[in-house]
Design a protein around this motif. Sequence first.
Motif, PDB file in Angstrom:
ATOM      1  N   ALA A 164      34.245  29.354  43.769  1.00  0.00           N
ATOM      2  CA  ALA A 164      35.427  29.587  42.930  1.00  0.00           C
ATOM      3  C   ALA A 164      36.647  29.855  43.803  1.00  0.00           C
ATOM      4  CB  ALA A 164      35.187  30.750  41.982  1.00  0.00           C
ATOM      5  N   LEU A 165      36.469  30.645  44.862  1.00  0.00           N
ATOM      6  CA  LEU A 165      37.579  30.912  45.772  1.00  0.00           C
ATOM      7  C   LEU A 165      38.038  29.628  46.453  1.00  0.00           C
ATOM      8  CD1 LEU A 165      39.533  32.766  47.237  1.00  0.00           C
ATOM      9  CD2 LEU A 165      37.703  33.229  48.902  1.00  0.00           C
ATOM     10  N   GLN A 166      37.099  28.820  46.905  1.00  0.00           N
ATOM     11  CA  GLN A 166      37.467  27.548  47.549  1.00  0.00           C
ATOM     12  C   GLN A 166      38.225  26.635  46.605  1.00  0.00           C
ATOM     13  OE1 GLN A 166      33.698  26.064  49.027  1.00  0.00           O
ATOM     14  NE2 GLN A 166      34.098  26.892  51.070  1.00  0.00           N
ATOM     15  N   ASP A 167      37.898  26.697  45.324  1.00  0.00           N
ATOM     16  CA  ASP A 167      38.526  25.811  44.345  1.00  0.00           C
ATOM     17  C   ASP A 167      39.739  26.427  43.651  1.00  0.00           C
ATOM     18  OD1 ASP A 167      36.691  23.844  44.911  1.00  0.00           O
ATOM     19  OD2 ASP A 167      35.375  24.329  43.225  1.00  0.00           O
ATOM     20  N   TRP A 168      40.139  27.633  44.110  1.00  0.00           N
ATOM     21  CA  TRP A 168      41.299  28.294  43.522  1.00  0.00           C
ATOM     22  C   TRP A 168      42.505  27.358  43.596  1.00  0.00           C
ATOM     23  CZ3 TRP A 168      43.289  31.205  40.186  1.00  0.00           C
ATOM     24  CH2 TRP A 168      44.584  31.710  40.311  1.00  0.00           C
ATOM     25  N   ALA A 169      43.302  27.346  42.581  1.00  0.00           N
ATOM     26  CA  ALA A 169      44.511  26.520  42.485  1.00  0.00           C
ATOM     27  C   ALA A 169      44.200  25.032  42.436  1.00  0.00           C
ATOM     28  CB  ALA A 169      45.495  26.836  43.609  1.00  0.00           C
ATOM     29  N   SER A 170      42.976  24.687  42.027  1.00  0.00           N
ATOM     30  CA  SER A 170      42.647  23.278  41.820  1.00  0.00           C
ATOM     31  C   SER A 170      42.086  23.129  40.407  1.00  0.00           C
ATOM     32  CB  SER A 170      41.621  22.787  42.852  1.00  0.00           C
ATOM     33  OG  SER A 170      40.316  23.238  42.509  1.00  0.00           O
ATOM     34  N   GLU A 171      41.921  21.902  39.991  1.00  0.00           N
ATOM     35  CA  GLU A 171      41.375  21.639  38.656  1.00  0.00           C
ATOM     36  C   GLU A 171      39.902  22.031  38.549  1.00  0.00           C
ATOM     37  OE1 GLU A 171      42.147  17.680  37.304  1.00  0.00           O
ATOM     38  OE2 GLU A 171      44.285  17.825  37.774  1.00  0.00           O
ATOM     39  N   SER A 172      39.237  22.214  39.675  1.00  0.00           N
ATOM     40  CA  SER A 172      37.808  22.553  39.686  1.00  0.00           C
ATOM     41  C   SER A 172      37.530  24.043  39.557  1.00  0.00           C
ATOM     42  CB  SER A 172      37.169  22.050  40.988  1.00  0.00           C
ATOM     43  OG  SER A 172      37.339  20.666  41.120  1.00  0.00           O
ATOM     44  N   PHE A 173      38.575  24.879  39.608  1.00  0.00           N
ATOM     45  CA  PHE A 173      38.374  26.322  39.621  1.00  0.00           C
ATOM     46  C   PHE A 173      37.560  26.816  38.429  1.00  0.00           C
ATOM     47  CE2 PHE A 173      39.812  30.602  38.334  1.00  0.00           C
ATOM     48  CZ  PHE A 173      39.318  31.315  39.415  1.00  0.00           C
ATOM     49  N   ASP A 211      47.179  34.885  40.757  1.00  0.00           N
ATOM     50  CA  ASP A 211      47.189  35.243  42.170  1.00  0.00           C
ATOM     51  C   ASP A 211      47.926  36.562  42.317  1.00  0.00           C
ATOM     52  OD1 ASP A 211      47.705  35.505  44.923  1.00  0.00           O
ATOM     53  OD2 ASP A 211      47.773  33.333  45.192  1.00  0.00           O
ATOM     54  N   CYS A 212      47.231  37.575  42.828  1.00  0.00           N
ATOM     55  CA  CYS A 212      47.820  38.910  42.994  1.00  0.00           C
ATOM     56  C   CYS A 212      47.916  39.294  44.465  1.00  0.00           C
ATOM     57  CB  CYS A 212      46.991  39.942  42.234  1.00  0.00           C
ATOM     58  SG  CYS A 212      47.022  39.730  40.457  1.00  0.00           S
ATOM     59  N   GLY A 213      48.252  38.344  45.301  1.00  0.00           N
ATOM     60  CA  GLY A 213      48.384  38.624  46.733  1.00  0.00           C
ATOM     61  C   GLY A 213      47.057  38.510  47.446  1.00  0.00           C
ATOM     62  N   LYS A 214      46.391  39.632  47.684  1.00  0.00           N
ATOM     63  CA  LYS A 214      45.113  39.640  48.402  1.00  0.00           C
ATOM     64  C   LYS A 214      43.927  39.314  47.508  1.00  0.00           C
ATOM     65  CE  LYS A 214      46.590  42.886  51.918  1.00  0.00           C
ATOM     66  NZ  LYS A 214      46.274  44.106  52.666  1.00  0.00           N
ATOM     67  N   ARG A 215      44.156  39.317  46.208  1.00  0.00           N
ATOM     68  CA  ARG A 215      43.076  39.066  45.250  1.00  0.00           C
ATOM     69  C   ARG A 215      43.515  38.075  44.189  1.00  0.00           C
ATOM     70  NH1 ARG A 215      41.002  45.158  43.876  1.00  0.00           N
ATOM     71  NH2 ARG A 215      39.880  45.510  45.813  1.00  0.00           N
ATOM     72  N   VAL A 248      37.058  41.560  33.671  1.00  0.00           N
ATOM     73  CA  VAL A 248      38.096  41.296  34.664  1.00  0.00           C
ATOM     74  C   VAL A 248      37.377  41.118  35.991  1.00  0.00           C
ATOM     75  CG1 VAL A 248      40.065  42.232  35.918  1.00  0.00           C
ATOM     76  CG2 VAL A 248      39.892  42.560  33.456  1.00  0.00           C
ATOM     77  N   LEU A 249      37.661  40.016  36.657  1.00  0.00           N
ATOM     78  CA  LEU A 249      37.107  39.748  37.981  1.00  0.00           C
ATOM     79  C   LEU A 249      38.229  39.891  38.999  1.00  0.00           C
ATOM     80  CD1 LEU A 249      35.315  36.357  37.162  1.00  0.00           C
ATOM     81  CD2 LEU A 249      34.393  38.634  36.912  1.00  0.00           C
ATOM     82  N   LEU A 250      37.960  40.602  40.070  1.00  0.00           N
ATOM     83  CA  LEU A 250      38.910  40.707  41.176  1.00  0.00           C
ATOM     84  C   LEU A 250      38.250  40.067  42.383  1.00  0.00           C
ATOM     85  CD1 LEU A 250      40.037  44.401  40.598  1.00  0.00           C
ATOM     86  CD2 LEU A 250      41.275  42.325  39.971  1.00  0.00           C
ATOM     87  N   ILE A 251      38.725  38.871  42.739  1.00  0.00           N
ATOM     88  CA  ILE A 251      38.130  38.082  43.820  1.00  0.00           C
ATOM     89  C   ILE A 251      38.979  38.250  45.067  1.00  0.00           C
ATOM     90  CG2 ILE A 251      37.382  35.797  44.573  1.00  0.00           C
ATOM     91  CD1 ILE A 251      37.353  35.000  41.558  1.00  0.00           C
ATOM     92  N   ASP A 252      38.390  38.803  46.128  1.00  0.00           N
ATOM     93  CA  ASP A 252      39.088  38.958  47.398  1.00  0.00           C
ATOM     94  C   ASP A 252      39.311  37.572  48.004  1.00  0.00           C
ATOM     95  OD1 ASP A 252      39.122  39.194  50.465  1.00  0.00           O
ATOM     96  OD2 ASP A 252      39.418  41.277  49.825  1.00  0.00           O
ATOM     97  N   THR A 309      37.297  37.171  51.598  1.00  0.00           N
ATOM     98  CA  THR A 309      35.839  37.283  51.694  1.00  0.00           C
ATOM     99  C   THR A 309      35.104  36.736  50.470  1.00  0.00           C
ATOM    100  OG1 THR A 309      35.826  39.469  50.639  1.00  0.00           O
ATOM    101  CG2 THR A 309      36.080  39.400  53.052  1.00  0.00           C
ATOM    102  N   ALA A 310      35.783  36.502  49.372  1.00  0.00           N
ATOM    103  CA  ALA A 310      35.211  36.063  48.091  1.00  0.00           C
ATOM    104  C   ALA A 310      34.393  37.172  47.433  1.00  0.00           C
ATOM    105  CB  ALA A 310      34.394  34.799  48.233  1.00  0.00           C
ATOM    106  N   ARG A 311      34.378  38.385  47.999  1.00  0.00           N
ATOM    107  CA  ARG A 311      33.706  39.507  47.344  1.00  0.00           C
ATOM    108  C   ARG A 311      34.425  39.786  46.023  1.00  0.00           C
ATOM    109  NH1 ARG A 311      32.606  43.798  52.227  1.00  0.00           N
ATOM    110  NH2 ARG A 311      31.057  42.502  53.269  1.00  0.00           N
ATOM    111  N   THR A 312      33.620  40.030  45.011  1.00  0.00           N
ATOM    112  CA  THR A 312      34.169  40.120  43.665  1.00  0.00           C
ATOM    113  C   THR A 312      33.736  41.408  42.975  1.00  0.00           C
ATOM    114  OG1 THR A 312      34.125  37.711  43.507  1.00  0.00           O
ATOM    115  CG2 THR A 312      34.314  38.939  41.438  1.00  0.00           C
ATOM    116  N   ILE A 313      34.702  42.058  42.396  1.00  0.00           N
ATOM    117  CA  ILE A 313      34.459  43.228  41.557  1.00  0.00           C
ATOM    118  C   ILE A 313      34.555  42.757  40.123  1.00  0.00           C
ATOM    119  CG2 ILE A 313      35.335  45.479  40.849  1.00  0.00           C
ATOM    120  CD1 ILE A 313      36.608  45.664  43.688  1.00  0.00           C
TER     121      ILE A 313
END
Length: 109
Positions: free
Chosen positions: A7-16, A58-62, A94-98, A101-105
């Motif tokens: 999901a992190l790799q596909d952020w800002a793409s149609e595949s997200f 997009d919230c900066g670091k997450r 709510v998911l918070l994706i770093d 690192t892609a670590r997710t809360i």
Amino acid sequence: MIILKQALQDWASESFEQSLKQELMALDPALLPLQQGVQQGGYADGSNREFSLLTAVDCGKRIKVQVGVFFSEIIAGCSCGDDPATENVYCEFVLLIDKQTARTIIELN
């Protein structure tokens, strides 16, 4: 620990959205706060989850993602003939994706 690497790799793409849903489905249901989302005091059954992406920002670091999830709640002792009963439940996470690192809360919204 939850890591949503694809999901992190596909952020800002149609595949997200598709990547996010696939990774969430691949998670052990016990890692999700489904039990906190039950409404009748029963037990969450995460075997038939269905996710829908509500927002992603997009919230900066997450990356902050709001997700809706449908699942079943098993309610024991509520009827005589068909005990236990199953109810469909909806809640939001709510998911918070770093972004490094892609670590997710994951928290119940």
